[in-house]
Enzyme design. Structure first.
Site, PDB file in Angstrom:
ATOM      1  N   GLN A 145      -5.165  -7.364  -8.071  1.00 25.97           N
ATOM      2  CA  GLN A 145      -5.001  -7.007  -6.724  1.00 25.97           C
ATOM      3  C   GLN A 145      -3.733  -6.278  -6.375  1.00 25.97           C
ATOM      4  OE1 GLN A 145      -8.085  -8.510  -6.622  1.00 25.97           O
ATOM      5  NE2 GLN A 145      -7.307  -8.789  -4.375  1.00 25.97           N
ATOM      6  N   LEU A 146      -3.983  -4.852  -5.756  1.00 28.62           N
ATOM      7  CA  LEU A 146      -2.833  -4.063  -5.869  1.00 28.62           C
ATOM      8  C   LEU A 146      -1.679  -4.756  -4.996  1.00 28.62           C
ATOM      9  CD1 LEU A 146      -2.126  -1.141  -6.439  1.00 28.62           C
ATOM     10  CD2 LEU A 146      -2.755  -0.459  -4.170  1.00 28.62           C
ATOM     11  N   ASP A 147      -0.377  -4.590  -5.618  1.00 31.52           N
ATOM     12  CA  ASP A 147       0.797  -5.184  -4.855  1.00 31.52           C
ATOM     13  C   ASP A 147       0.925  -6.699  -4.798  1.00 31.52           C
ATOM     14  OD1 ASP A 147       1.313  -2.299  -4.942  1.00 31.52           O
ATOM     15  OD2 ASP A 147       1.031  -2.114  -2.961  1.00 31.52           O
ATOM     16  N   GLU A 148       0.010  -7.347  -5.414  1.00 26.94           N
ATOM     17  CA  GLU A 148      -0.123  -8.789  -5.044  1.00 26.94           C
ATOM     18  C   GLU A 148       0.296  -9.643  -6.278  1.00 26.94           C
ATOM     19  OE1 GLU A 148      -1.137 -10.280  -2.214  1.00 26.94           O
ATOM     20  OE2 GLU A 148      -2.383  -8.758  -0.999  1.00 26.94           O
ATOM     21  N   GLY A 157       0.740  -1.182   0.060  1.00 18.12           N
ATOM     22  CA  GLY A 157      -0.199  -0.046   0.093  1.00 18.12           C
ATOM     23  C   GLY A 157       0.890   1.383   0.132  1.00 18.12           C
TER      24      GLY A 157
END
Lengths: 284, 284, 284, 284
Positions: free
Chosen positions: C226-229, C201
């Protein structure tokens, strides 16, 4: 930016130096925001660096310098007092390889290197446009391999004209004449493309490949008359394997070269390096 | 443990070697669970390693070896076929410094080194009790500095008696006689306490301190007649500063030495190293 | 440059795949100059990459592809055959921070990144002159924070117009809309300024400072919804201390970010990355 | 060994603290051989560590402590004065995994950890013989998973009986009860087998494998009531690839765990760590 005075000194070791220096600073209201010390047991020499908040003092750097004069004599100090708001004037020297030059220019523009870049000197014109985009003068100085003296005389004239505090050989690929090494002692920073003292001299990546090492490195050092023998400022390495050819070593080495050079230069600009003999004290 | 046959080969490079080898394995139902190849452009030599699930073949390792015989001749291969369930017999040689020895013993007991440790040979008795706690025979063999031959004769006798596949000089501090270097060619692994080729010879940490390097290292290599010049298996480094005295370098270096030696030995035990000339191919 | 065909595949694991593929290549005289394989035990899936010398075959890449058609069906392969002489078209997206952008441009100009850079897209104009010095088109596309759709529609139009093979978010600072993440699946490479999964995040360096970690890192990954995933391609770290403030972490982190992004992109350009689920196989 | 007094303090920041402390030491002839300071800008707190040559003072540590009493009150200092010749009493707690225990024992025997090892406490007997070979008492204390209180009461009794200064959880695998965490605040050092804050909790190597990270790490920290949330002392990482299975991560992680734990413990033994809130200042 936060203005500080940097006090750098070294002298024969004895009891009470830190106290005397600190007491002098504090007596006048000086706020010490950073301090580091080192006693070299072998040479019995003491090294110290203080960072003082400028606005905590009721007077300027000249007055502070005067106040230290008796102590400098008493302790036989090498003593330096530097105003962090007087950025050093740096000349970058480069050849065709652009990775170090381009890296330093971006760091400078991003305010990650606190200095003025007076100019770039190069024996090639490839990077002239890029350098000028950064608003930095570019001097094309040819070093004729059969008669190097005129070229280096021009270099010397430029260094003197710009009153440069520091010369960075950013993969310059030319050996500086001895007279300039002496004239700009501890002011010329070089990046050597090997983990010194391994692979001194020419074509270190070829040497590394022949020896079959599993790590290659780069060394940032002050230039002295002894080629590749000057005081080491910083070093680093990167892992390689049997499948890496010489051209891979060259490519992988670039990342180490530019990072180590930038780190070494930054230490120099922040007056964190003291040289004694062929070694450095780096208060990082 | 999962039983595999490890096929290690090198030969003059040409089209189709991988296919021929793979085809031979697959034709008999062999399951290749790992494979790695390397073409050395300069020497035009090809290096390869296959790991084959033993139980995927309907016959044993001897039959497999026979099937490869014509191909070995045709391609002029150096060819090795090893059963992973035949752990290598290793002799550890140590002196007073215990960090490498103690480290290897714990790894072995924890099943992180797949080998038999036949015995420990040392010119001191300090670690005898610890070694015996691990259930390993300990031989105290004195090397008389004025007459080394009898001591090394005893070492040779022990190596032969145990039919050792590998000798590890775990900071043994003695130079192996040339005749043993030749006899156990590419079977003797040494850990040198410097980042070779820097600081060849005696007291590398003292040399490193004098030169003022900012990283120190260790090198795991096969022992050859040329001291510290053998093929390098692995290397690593650790950062040091001006405040680290020689004794700090020695201490910090130990961590690198033991880690690099263990890593190198592990590669050797898993038959991941091929030597050509003075270099290694390590299929890790 | 040496022209090769890169054959990348994955399929359910079974005996004989390497042999079948290698045999097909060799049968037509193909010279395999590199090969790497991986069996994922858990998913029972097989991954492989071959590099074949183009001029060792008597026909072109299309014919080679046809010859593999039956095998692809038989083994249910994801199959890719790429001509190394067709450089990928890459779009760089950047914001104000210039370290990654400037680093990638210099690598590209120095022939250390084998691709075409179609254009740079940015929501700022600061770097326009520099980008154009490199001879690369610059598109200033504003992302209005209250109405992002028009800006991203313009981005999408540019990506499609340039027929880009790969989009690099070189510290772009904007979250790509989900629809673009899906459309350019495994084609968008991001550099996240933390050692994922730590500090997912916003403001990871602030998070790192608050937690008091002793190393900070950066992560290069494919962008997913999925952000940063997304699947991690590469990561690295750098040491920090208690005396490093958030702004020091930011500065130190830049070196890691640009190095890791360049390394990850290079792997992508050389077709060394296979994705399965949320993980990558990187044949480096 | 060179006897020193270590003076460790922290207090609200203000002008002149270093000077006042240094002046007090020097006034009595004290030779400061090492000094380090840190101002935390956010909390406006000052941290300092001095090392004073004991024999440069004409009186003992008690007198020195008395002389500082007024200053401690005036500046509201947390103040600690430690005699380097009073080695700390350390209790090692271990489970079946032996790598950290075995590593610490060898370091201790080699004089690389300046402490007394009072005893080893373990819920298993596997390593009893080895520990006793080192001349260290071994206590087998079973922690019954359905009724842990009696076991931990025994642990507490042992810690109190030995008057331990420090408890090292050398992969102890049990969660210390909250009451002991509080009682031995900043005295219990744990090694967590992940790069915190990644993979908090159980089976971090399994978590790391599932997430597909390219580096794994270990974290040495003080134990607090919040599991895996205590102040971080040191961390490190090692590179892994797609071909490393969970058991490989476990094995590779061991090297990081033991090195980081030893480094953190050494800092603790040398009184180089000051804790504020959930962070550490480490004067290394």
């Amino acid at each position: 930016m936060n203005r500080t005075y940097r006090l750098i000194l070294d002298c024969p070791d004895q009891v009470g130096i830190v106290t005397r220096v600190a007491e002098m600073i504090t007596r006048h209201g000086g706020w010490i925001s950073e301090a580091a010390h080192h006693s070299d047991v072998e040479s019995q020499r003491f090294f110290s660096r203080f960072e003082i908040q400028a606005d905590s003092l009721s007077f300027g750097i000249e007055t502070l310098r005067e106040k230290f004069a008796p102590m400098i004599e008493e302790y036989q100090m090498n003593f330096n007092l530097i105003d962090s708001c007087q950025p050093k004037k740096v000349i970058l020297m480069a050849s065709k390889g652009s990775h170090c030059l381009s890296d330093l220019l971006d760091r400078w523009r991003s305010n990650d290197l606190d200095c003025e870049i007076s100019c770039v000197i190069s024996n090639h014109t490839d990077m002239q446009g890029l350098v000028e985009w950064y608003g930095i003068p570019y001097h094309h100085v040819v070093i004729d391999k059969d008669n190097k003296a005129p070229g280096f005389a021009q270099v010397e004239a430029l260094v003197d004209e710009y009153q440069a505090d520091c010369i960075v050989l950013a993969r310059y690929m030319q050996i500086l004449p001895q007279v300039l090494c002496e004239k700009y002692r501890h002011k010329v920073i070089n990046i050597h493309h090997s983990f010194l003292p391994s692979f001194i001299g020419a074509k270190p990546y070829h040497q590394a490949s022949r020896r079959g090492v599993k790590l290659i490195g780069a060394t940032c050092h002050y230039v002295t008359e002894q080629l590749d023998e000057g005081p080491i400022i910083d070093q680093d390495v990167v892992r390689v394997t049997h499948s890496d050819k010489v051209e891979d070593l060259v490519r992988l080495g670039k990342d180490v070269e530019k990072t180590v050079l930038a780190r070494g230069l930054r230490h120099h600009l922040e007056d964190r390096i003291l040289v004694h003999g062929n070694k450095t004290v780096v208060f990082s």
